[in-house]
Design an enzyme around this catalytic site. Structure first.
Site, PDB file in Angstrom:
ATOM      1  CG  ASP A  20      42.950 -10.669  65.628  1.00 34.77           C
ATOM      2  OD1 ASP A  20      43.391  -9.540  65.797  1.00 34.77           O
ATOM      3  OD2 ASP A  20      43.504 -11.300  64.370  1.00 34.77           O
ATOM      4  CG  HIS A  30      45.209  -9.931  61.570  1.00 30.83           C
ATOM      5  ND1 HIS A  30      45.262 -10.247  62.716  1.00 30.83           N
ATOM      6  CD2 HIS A  30      46.373  -9.565  61.144  1.00 30.83           C
ATOM      7  CE1 HIS A  30      46.606 -10.129  63.222  1.00 30.83           C
ATOM      8  NE2 HIS A  30      47.205  -9.878  62.143  1.00 30.83           N
TER       9      HIS A  30
END
Ligand SMILES: [Zn+2]
Ligand SMILES: [Zn+2]
Length: 563
Positions: A204, A377
């Site tokens: 990611d 994140h």
């Protein structure tokens, strides 16, 4: 056959793994990838992208699934990493033509089932619930689901063992050491694979430009609590309905400060229901009240959790901001906290809602950062940890625009990863991995498919079938509005394409124009001053008109000109 030809035929690898990103690489959202080995495919996620404001009439964008449709018979499974829209929003469009079993956590499948139901797709036997550490065999692939932390319950990274080696797909993650639900990031399993050899890591890149560590979700709890402590009137809280851990912290703060909680917005309610039934959301008895009870309760005893943190024109928060909500009317002294980051492209809509909220006399906190919001994140330090734990032979940055992918690539290089083993790919590029190594080679068709949806709330969008757009036609409604008074100037102009009932057209157009006049006439001056709201109202009313009178579902594109 010459010796040379035979030699090259022998070198021709028979076993290769192809990683085919169909969305999410070089663009924000629309995450979807296929892993292909021989004649077997597994799909990882099927997400949407939220369009920028200037794309008229379009509310949702999905990946072009042509590649998967062409190989539908080879798809052994659809693996869902978590329930965010940019990972499952396009599932109905994929599943409509690719009827493969769908794997995911209880919460992910709870949200996925709701979507498939809305699209009237039978799915009961297709949904295969897995738990952390479970393994599933799909053709030549053996998939393990690894527990990670993120801004939604039930998120998994994937370890996919293939005949040429193990691939790890991080999905969205952060390394939260103090998660609200106590389900921690599974460092051990990542290290285990690192010790046994990882062929490729796909990770990611969303926060690849953000230094340090992402703060724990728990840190937001203190911010929320402080707010509840000083609030003298009502507290209105808005976040993504899928952010169950944050909603949990609001409910906890409300319980501490003796406030009742009303959940407002259909997505907020149905998501909370799924979360509660699965035990991801724990609500003390007696604390939840129906929205209509809000008026009867003393303001210091009420907290409202409303959908619409991205400024969606027809969402609960937007309606409250315009003083057009059935149950909630703000008063001076009320405190509004928008606990979310603006998804790129939504800044203007959010700003409009904030302006309206101030007009109501409310104090508004747009909490895009700590202590009112933290990212879901991983930041740079966490990304380095994942690289160092898994020590992959090849690294492919995923989930991000090109700048994030490049930053992530440079970051990987800084951990000692040789440049030639970092493979930068964008959606549509095929990454080949075999015994000779890894490379980006070849392309498959990719693209974006634009759909309009009802303008309810972002995660409650009931989008129409793609087929209907070609069959339903297009209606363009152009209205001119006086900038100062908000009044309609001249007649609305209606243009249609794709309507075959030629004889009905004259009536149809004048009737549609009347509908538009009526929607603007019925709007308050404040609503009329807001182009986003005017467009949403026109779209809603025309949609209803065409459905009721003609049983048609055209794509409706409102255009508002200020004069
Ligand atoms: Zn995502
Ligand atoms: Zn996510």
């Amino acid at each position: 056959m010459t010796r040379r030809a035979r030699g090259s035929a022998q070198r021709q690898p028979r076993h290769k793994l192809e990683v085919v990103p169909l969305g999410g690489l070089g663009e924000f959202g629309m995450n979807c990838a296929a892993l292909r080995f021989g004649r077997d495919i597994v799909v990882i996620d099927a997400g949407v992208m939220f369009p920028e404001e200037h794309v008229l009439g379009v509310n949702i964008v999905i990946p072009d699934f042509e590649y998967l449709f062409a190989h539908a018979a080879e798809v052994r499974g659809i693996l869902l990493t978590h329930g965010h829209e940019d990972h499952i929003g396009a599932l109905p469009y994929l599943y409509e033509k690719v009827r493969a079993p769908i794997y995911g956590s209880d919460f992910t499948l709870g949200l996925a089932a709701r979507k498939l139901r809305e699209h009237r797709l039978p799915h009961d036997r297709a949904l295969k619930q897995v738990r952390a550490s479970d393994e599933v065999k799909l053709g030549p692939f053996k998939v393990q689901f690894i527990q990670v932390t993120h801004s939604i319950p039930g998120t998994f990274s994937l370890a996919v063992q293939t005949p040429v080696g193990t691939l790890i797909h991080s999905a969205d993650f952060k390394m939260d050491q103090t998660p609200i639900d106590g389900r921690t990031f599974d460092f051990q399993t990542f290290s285990y694979y690192g010790d046994h050899g990882v062929l490729a890591l796909l990770s990611d890149s969303t926060n690849a430009e953000v230094e340090g560590f992402t703060e724990s979700e728990r840190s937001v709890g203190a911010g929320i609590d402080a707010l509840f402590r000083r609030a003298r009137s009502r507290v209105v809280f808005s976040t993504f309905s899928s952010n169950v851990h944050r909603i949990q912290q609001v409910i906890d703060a409300a319980a501490t400060h003796k406030r009742k909680v009303a959940l407002i917005g259909s997505s907020m309610n149905s998501t909370a229901e799924v979360a509660q039934s699965l035990g991801h959301l724990k609500v003390p008895p007696g604390i939840l009240v129906e929205p209509k009870e809000v008026r009867r309760l003393a303001p210091p005893r009420v907290a409202i959790v409303a959908a619409g943190s991205q400024g969606e024109p027809m969402s609960a928060l937007s309606r409250i901001a315009l003083d057009d909500h059935r149950d909630v009317s703000l008063q001076p002294g009320d405190l509004v906290l928008i606990s979310a980051r603006a998804i790129p492209g939504n800044e203007k809509s959010i700003n409009r809602v904030i302006n309206h909220l101030y007009r109501r006399g409310a104090e508004v906190i747009f909490g895009g950062a700590a202590p009112y919001h933290v990212s879901g994140h991983a930041s740079r330090e966490e990304l380095k940890i994942l690289l160092n734990m898994t020590r992959p032979r090849y690294f492919v940055p995923v989930h991000g625009e090109v700048r994030q992918l490049y930053s992530h690539a440079r970051l990987a290089a800084s951990t000692g990863m040789p440049r030639e083993r970092i493979l930068l790919a964008e959606s549509g590029d095929v990454v080949e991995l075999d015994e000779r190594g890894g490379r980006v080679s070849g392309k498959v068709p990719v693209g974006r498919v634009f759909l309009d949806g009802t303008l309810e709330e972002v995660d409650e969008i009931v989008v129409r079938d793609r087929r209907h757009i070609s069959e339903g036609g297009i209606v363009l409604a152009v209205v001119a509005i006086n900038r100062r008074t908000g009044d309609l100037v001249g007649e609305p102009e209606i243009v249609t394409r794709g309507f075959v009932d030629a004889e009905a057209r004259g009536d149809l157009l004048s009737e549609a124009a009347r509908v538009v006049r009526k929607s603007i006439g019925a709007a308050t001056p404040e609503e009329r001053a807001d182009r986003g709201v005017v467009k949403a109202l026109i779209q809603r009313d025309l949609k209803r008109y065409f459905r009721r009178s003609l049983d048609r579902r055209p794509m409706i594109i409102p255009a508002v000109v200020e004069t």
